[in-house]
Design an enzyme around this catalytic site. Structure first.
Site, PDB file in Angstrom:
ATOM      1  N   SER C 108       0.715  -1.278  -0.152  1.00  0.00           N
ATOM      2  CA  SER C 108       0.072  -0.020   0.013  1.00  0.00           C
ATOM      3  C   SER C 108       0.782   1.331  -0.117  1.00  0.00           C
ATOM      4  CB  SER C 108      -1.035   0.085   1.321  1.00  0.00           C
ATOM      5  OG  SER C 108      -1.544  -1.129   1.250  1.00  0.00           O
ATOM      6  N   ASP C 131       2.354  -7.587  10.170  1.00  0.00           N
ATOM      7  CA  ASP C 131       4.018  -8.371   9.941  1.00  0.00           C
ATOM      8  C   ASP C 131       4.898  -7.449  10.497  1.00  0.00           C
ATOM      9  OD1 ASP C 131       2.139 -10.114   8.463  1.00  0.00           O
ATOM     10  OD2 ASP C 131       2.595  -9.188   6.534  1.00  0.00           O
TER      11      ASP C 131
END
Lengths: 325, 325, 325, 325
Positions: C108, C131
């Site tokens: 993104s 993550d």
């Protein structure tokens, strides 16, 4: 300096979630590095009374996820006396313990410092307190768990506050430090926090109430740091008098803030500093507190850890202020 | 009897986890059966003041897991008066509402009963209270969640009680009923429960304390039902005076007991009785509370639900007694 | 540079707990600083298709404690094309949006960087991914919650592993990064972690198994980072073949790792970087990711945030190794 | 019939949350009533191999809140043979155990029944299984906890399902019984449940999908009972083929469903039936399972408990159907 063969470990002062993870880490890392480990029960009290047991890796199995402390804890008045510390030293000699790891807060580390100086005995401190008020480490063991416990409690109280359109004053722990109050207020989306670091707290409250009324927010939660004189009840009474049209309630969260299964972060911090305590002894460090700062294990002299003031990040006050509009 | 086309729904009195699940169930089951549904805000207060909105299935999307009540709630003094109920009736006429579903506890269902009789208006009650003190249903909406919340709080307090070898008096909600206190005591493995149903409570305490001392249990948790005179503080003070050697603490759980995401069981109960409310109206029932007894949906006349006393299972007192040795 | 009056905000890529807290923070801090705020739905997809709505402070009320994202999210293939980004730009012009805040992970923010460069459009990124694999910030929004969710899942699996004396391979998320696996292994007291950063993983497994057998540990939990080829099933099969005497099980935690109410820390981080995004725009920053490093808000150029590799602390590998004996 | 002085207790089959609470209750209630209590480790396996230890009240302290079983458990093939049961009997004679309390599910109670008949040995069963598939008791120990664990997992998955507008097939445990699937679907507000009791499941799925499409619900969660052939993957594949426009995901919750701290209800149920097991032996009952039906302790002959089918309440299927619109 005598070679260290056997390390004693104790927890002292108020219990904090993650103390067991720290006991486990010290024990296992110690055994891994060739030391003998002895658990001392009930803090300095047990050191004075020789309540000591040899620990194997099995003694600390399956405790990383538990609250409280398997070693028990206490606040010892006798250890504050010369004769008490003398008895404690005699126990160490009798038990052939060559170094001491103390897990606790400000008072407990002060005791360790005094004892270390008096008897020239190697002591390592681990920061175990929910209050987060020890200098030199980003966080203390237990702080993250308590912060989450408080946040979840406020989440629940907000259900009722919103449903009934009430104003709640929620009192949280923290002793002289506002970390728990300030950060739980941000995390729970509370409208304000009254903390000991900010002496303008009560005036801010009035300003805040007026601002709130103008914007016609109907329910509102204010987090208040515990205080002998100016706790949640004090502020609730003031608002009750000045704004009798509001439905004001008080919730004092109390002792449940200390317990519970530690968060991932508290377990990791406890594991790191427990490992660090053994490393410190291997490297010849003594009379330091092991902390984690900027993700690195650091050794903080006792005198700094307990003597210097750890400040609330001023930016967090600004963040809370903007986000509670 | 007029054909029912539009059903109004409101929540009243203290909020309870699962009220949203009940609102969702009444709304969806109602729409599914061809009714129009209108949500009434802030309990009887909103009925008097015409705070009403038409509900679609989307209005109740994604609320089954939330605490509190999206309809807000209040305790209305005006609805206790004739003129208040008259205004309420006028709102119903104006909004073309033909039947009313009220989710609440004893006081709220009493209000529904009075109103239903006065205006010959079809009212259905759903048992929404954490206290579990409504007759005719095995459980009330919110009770299971609060029972679990209390139990988890005591789990946390036990960490500290054990670590410090303390005696804790924990005060829990329940108004005149001891369900929460008695059952949370069993669930949390507490040593005793002091409940309003058992008038020998305080003598039992002394007997229990003596028994405990003989067996040298060092930490102990006593659950106390809330009470204006004989709450946790009262018992803590008594023990403090008679057994000054103990370290006695008090925890009043307070408002956090009301909130939080409802348990599976509260959501299912709320779904069943919400579905049952619509079935009741379809079948021509009126002025009944919908409950679940022995896993079956039942209709309990208001007069029974609020008038008869639901008793604590005496066997549970025996169970707690044997298991706390 | 044009004066910024209106700021658009979107979430993109995989959802992460705390995204709502970030949306709330950007919205409220933005309004507080005099900006107009517009919410863009479904990530870049909604930007292309003009799914935009003006936000007030009420739009973000009572969302700080919720998982997912109220703005929805998506992975947009069209935005990877020139024509897609052109449409996106046209929406921004049409909606009079002068700056864009993008909450998301690596992909993104890469999209934001490309777009910012192509159209010379002010973009601010917020690190939203479970993550933790973005450079320049100590943590990403969602990481702490997922770490705790995984830890609690392993706590549960350990109950069964211990009761049945089994070996469990538990697969956790993390894409190419082992933060979740390594840290949850320490936090849950697992016996080993197999992470992408450590290529010797599978040999270590055999060595570990042999060591474990020697010490006759009977139950054991190994955390495995997700991987197309070498996930938990792969290792379970290998152990099954080489040590048929063990009772081996696999648990792939899957999508539940993404959801849930964010932890205190994720809410605070999201609040800080949301506040920081507005500060950045006020100060004329653009094309940076806002992070928190050493408790301070920092601005990280997109090219660094997505281009540099954030490394696992090697010390943590040593900690896990010593504590799992 | 010989007078019973010493009672053995074991857990068998899959572990279930609340087993420890049951062990505690049998032990304490047993000691309270003058019996000697012996814990048998690893189920029938430990009975065969004489892994037995005398239990005091301290052995079961502080376990009521823990998952798993401190007695360990196993599925014993040897106990299914005549020679295995002979060895088991010899252990009982050697250990002077006069009666056996078995905590487990269908298979474990079948073993108890066979053994009781063969050796005319007093056996009491306690319903310990997350599947809730034992006849004669409203609930089994572990069912309520697992139901809540599943519900909370689905709550988390819904965050992602909603944020991404996906269809999720979530596979849950339950063996041949759909209690967990049906009830968690209602509790979590899922759109459908596919359960073994309803053979029209897969056609219903298609019908449901078409209905859902018509109403343009964009995200959707379907709960699927575990099944060797027709699990979540099977249905996901079918929908993938027939409705390629949907974004379909699968989550198999797996072993984490078995663990965790038991809910209040499971602890109370375990306490009641544990107490009931001792009462049963005092009253001369044998070869019965102790259950709780309509809030009363009941004794169910083994042949009924394991032989009769406990049915899903058909009304719940209707409730789910109406509320998922």
């Amino acid at each position: 300096m005598r070679k260290i063969k056997c390390i004693g470990i104790l927890t002292s002062g108020g219990d904090a979630p993650g103390m067991n993870a720290a006991i486990r880490a010290v024990t296992r890392s110690g055994i891994c590095n060739g030391f003998k480990i002895k658990g001392i029960y009930k803090g300095y009290e047990g050191l004075i009374n020789d309540e000591v047991r040899t620990f194997t890796t099995e003694n600390v199995s399956n405790i990383i996820q538990t609250g409280g402390t398997i070693l028990r804890t206490a606040r010892s008045k006798e250890f504050m006396t010369l004769s008490g510390r003398k008895k404690a030293y005699e126990t160490l000699v009798k038990e052939s313990i060559d170094a001491l790891v103390v897990i606790g807060g400000n008072g407990s580390l002060t005791g360790a410092k005094d004892f270390a100086e008096e008897y020239d005995f190697p002591c390592i401190g681990l920061p175990g307190t929910i209050d987060n008020d020890l200098y030199g480490t980003d966080n203390t063991i237990g702080y993250d768990t308590t912060l989450n416990t408080i946040t979840q409690c406020i989440d629940k109280i907000r259900d009722t506050a919103t449903s009934h359109e009430r104003i709640f004053f929620v009192e949280v722990m923290g002793r002289d430090a506002g970390f728990l109050a300030q950060n739980s207020a941000i995390a729970a989306g509370a409208e304000a926090a009254i903390i000991p670091e900010d002496s303008t707290g009560s005036d801010q409250l009035i300003e805040f109430m007026e601002r709130g009324i103008r914007k016609s927010k109907k329910s509102c939660i204010v987090i208040v740091s515990e205080s002998p004189k100016c706790g949640a009840l004090y502020y609730a009474n003031r608002v009750n008098q000045e704004y009798p049209e509001f439905d004001v309630r008080v919730s004092i969260l109390g002792h449940l803030q200390r317990g519970g299964s530690p968060t991932a972060r508290d377990r990791i911090l406890a594991s790191e500093v427990g490992y660090g305590a053994i490393q410190a002894l291997v490297q010849g460090q003594r009379n330091v507190m092991v902390g984690v700062r900027n993700n690195e294990i650091v050794y903080v002299p006792f005198v700094d850890a307990i003597g210097k003031r750890k400040n609330i990040d001023k930016q967090l006050i600004k963040v809370l202020d903007e986000l509670s509009i």
